[in-house]
Design a protein around this motif. Structure first.
Motif, mmCIF file in Angstrom:
data_model
loop_
_atom_site.group_PDB
_atom_site.id
_atom_site.type_symbol
_atom_site.label_atom_id
_atom_site.label_comp_id
_atom_site.label_asym_id
_atom_site.label_seq_id
_atom_site.Cartn_x
_atom_site.Cartn_y
_atom_site.Cartn_z
ATOM 1 N N VAL A 119 -6.025 -5.832 7.321
ATOM 2 C CA VAL A 119 -6.025 -4.335 7.428
ATOM 3 C C VAL A 119 -6.423 -3.768 8.609
ATOM 4 O O VAL A 119 -5.698 -2.936 9.278
ATOM 5 N N ARG A 120 -7.333 -4.201 9.431
ATOM 6 C CA ARG A 120 -7.730 -3.970 10.987
ATOM 7 C C ARG A 120 -6.646 -4.100 11.918
ATOM 8 O O ARG A 120 -6.282 -3.296 12.391
ATOM 9 N N ARG A 121 -5.981 -5.354 11.874
ATOM 10 C CA ARG A 121 -5.039 -5.662 12.573
ATOM 11 C C ARG A 121 -3.729 -4.859 12.518
ATOM 12 O O ARG A 121 -3.032 -4.084 13.203
ATOM 13 N N LEU A 122 -3.369 -4.275 11.152
ATOM 14 C CA LEU A 122 -2.182 -3.415 10.836
ATOM 15 C C LEU A 122 -2.755 -1.988 11.381
ATOM 16 O O LEU A 122 -1.818 -1.322 11.883
ATOM 17 N N LEU A 159 0.858 -1.352 0.025
ATOM 18 C CA LEU A 159 0.103 0.095 0.019
ATOM 19 C C LEU A 159 0.875 1.326 -0.161
ATOM 20 O O LEU A 159 0.644 2.217 -0.751
ATOM 21 N N PHE A 160 2.005 1.371 0.889
ATOM 22 C CA PHE A 160 2.862 2.352 0.888
ATOM 23 C C PHE A 160 3.410 2.766 -0.570
ATOM 24 O O PHE A 160 3.562 3.710 -0.957
ATOM 25 N N GLN A 161 4.042 1.588 -1.088
ATOM 26 C CA GLN A 161 4.630 1.804 -2.429
ATOM 27 C C GLN A 161 3.743 2.085 -3.538
ATOM 28 O O GLN A 161 4.304 2.583 -4.587
ATOM 29 N N LYS A 207 -2.460 6.706 2.483
ATOM 30 C CA LYS A 207 -2.514 8.251 2.335
ATOM 31 C C LYS A 207 -1.004 8.792 2.486
ATOM 32 O O LYS A 207 -0.624 8.532 3.437
ATOM 33 N N SER A 208 -0.809 9.286 1.264
ATOM 34 C CA SER A 208 0.536 9.991 1.309
ATOM 35 C C SER A 208 0.675 11.308 2.400
ATOM 36 O O SER A 208 -0.590 11.932 2.577
ATOM 37 N N LYS A 219 -3.825 8.579 11.088
ATOM 38 C CA LYS A 219 -4.380 7.646 10.110
ATOM 39 C C LYS A 219 -3.371 7.291 8.910
ATOM 40 O O LYS A 219 -2.970 8.450 8.245
ATOM 41 N N TYR A 220 -3.289 6.133 8.407
ATOM 42 C CA TYR A 220 -2.354 6.092 7.251
ATOM 43 C C TYR A 220 -3.187 4.980 6.274
ATOM 44 O O TYR A 220 -3.186 5.537 4.940
ATOM 45 N N ILE A 221 -3.863 4.358 6.476
ATOM 46 C CA ILE A 221 -4.703 3.320 5.936
ATOM 47 C C ILE A 221 -5.900 3.809 5.759
ATOM 48 O O ILE A 221 -6.959 3.637 6.853
ATOM 49 N N ILE A 222 -6.541 4.260 4.608
ATOM 50 C CA ILE A 222 -7.863 4.904 4.609
ATOM 51 C C ILE A 222 -8.928 3.836 3.703
ATOM 52 O O ILE A 222 -8.479 3.366 2.547
#
Length: 228
Positions: free
Chosen positions: A200-203, A168-170, A226-227, A213-216
């Motif tokens: 996703v929830r665990r991460l 997701l980050f890349q 989210k960058s 927040k990072y994962i949207i």
């Protein structure tokens, strides 16, 4: 040659899995038939992958999984009964990488094992080819050591959680549906999409706070990183 530990109190099942993995792929396979024996063999042989039944004497599969995740990051595939859907979710939440539902075919077991070992091997090869430490907000992601830290404190992630975060980050700000993530991160053409949701929830629980927040979630579409 990869080393695999098969843990099941039903000796015929454990032996069938062992025989097929050795016959089909030539893996080095050992078996354990109760929780205490399983923990001892994990520490002794340090397997590359563990196939772990849930219902075991002395210690159940969930207890063993917790102990494994305190020290090791090797893939763990849970064996679950068909009617026990909640066991799948619990296993994933505790850090399992995959699950196989009983009754299963020998071909499915071999395929699942190969997919999980291949994912680890590919990740290792890719990271050996490049050295990269990246930052995302308060997160620091070390692509070589598979370590993630937040404000200097190491966050304990499983291999699967790290792979999902890295992917997701890349591909920041790109939305991916669950089917796509299951294929690209897990390596499966099909499977239970709840596996993605649980991971996703665990991460999120490990890397996020209410203010950070990072994962949207893109409603009806999927997830994205989210960058900053």
């Amino acid at each position: 040659m990869p080393k695999i530990l098969v843990v099941d109190d039903e000796r015929p099942i454990a032996e069938i899995i062992r025989y097929n993995l050795q016959k089909e792929e030539g893996y080095e396979v050992e078996t354990a038939n109760d929780g205490d024996e399983a923990i001892k063999k994990v520490h002794k042989m340090k397997p590359d992958l563990v196939i772990l039944d849930i219902m075991l004497p002395k210690k159940n599969g969930f207890e063993i999984l917790k102990e494994i995740r305190m020290e090791y990051v090797m893939p763990v595939i849970m064996l679950t009964a068909k009617e026990e859907e909640n066991d799948k979710i619990t296993g994933l939440e505790l850090g399992a990488d995959d699950y196989i539902t009983k009754p299963f075919s020998n071909k499915e077991v071999v395929a699942r094992v190969k997919a999980n070992l291949r994912r680890v091997k590919l990740s290792t090869v890719k990271e050996e080819m490049k050295s990269k430490i990246v930052n995302a907000g308060n997160l620091t992601i070390d692509m070589n050591t598979y370590e993630v830290s937040k404000e200097g404190k190491i966050i304990d992630l499983t291999n699967r959680e790290f792979d999902l975060l890295k992917y997701l980050f890349q591909n920041s700000d790109r939305v991916f549906n669950r089917e796509h993530l299951l294929k690209e991160v897990w390596g499966y053409e099909f499977g239970d999409l709840r596996t993605v949701d649980v991971t996703v929830r665990r991460l999120r629980e490990k890397i996020e706070t209410n203010e950070d927040k990072y994962i949207i979630t893109k409603r009806g579409m999927g997830y994205y990183f989210k960058s900053r």
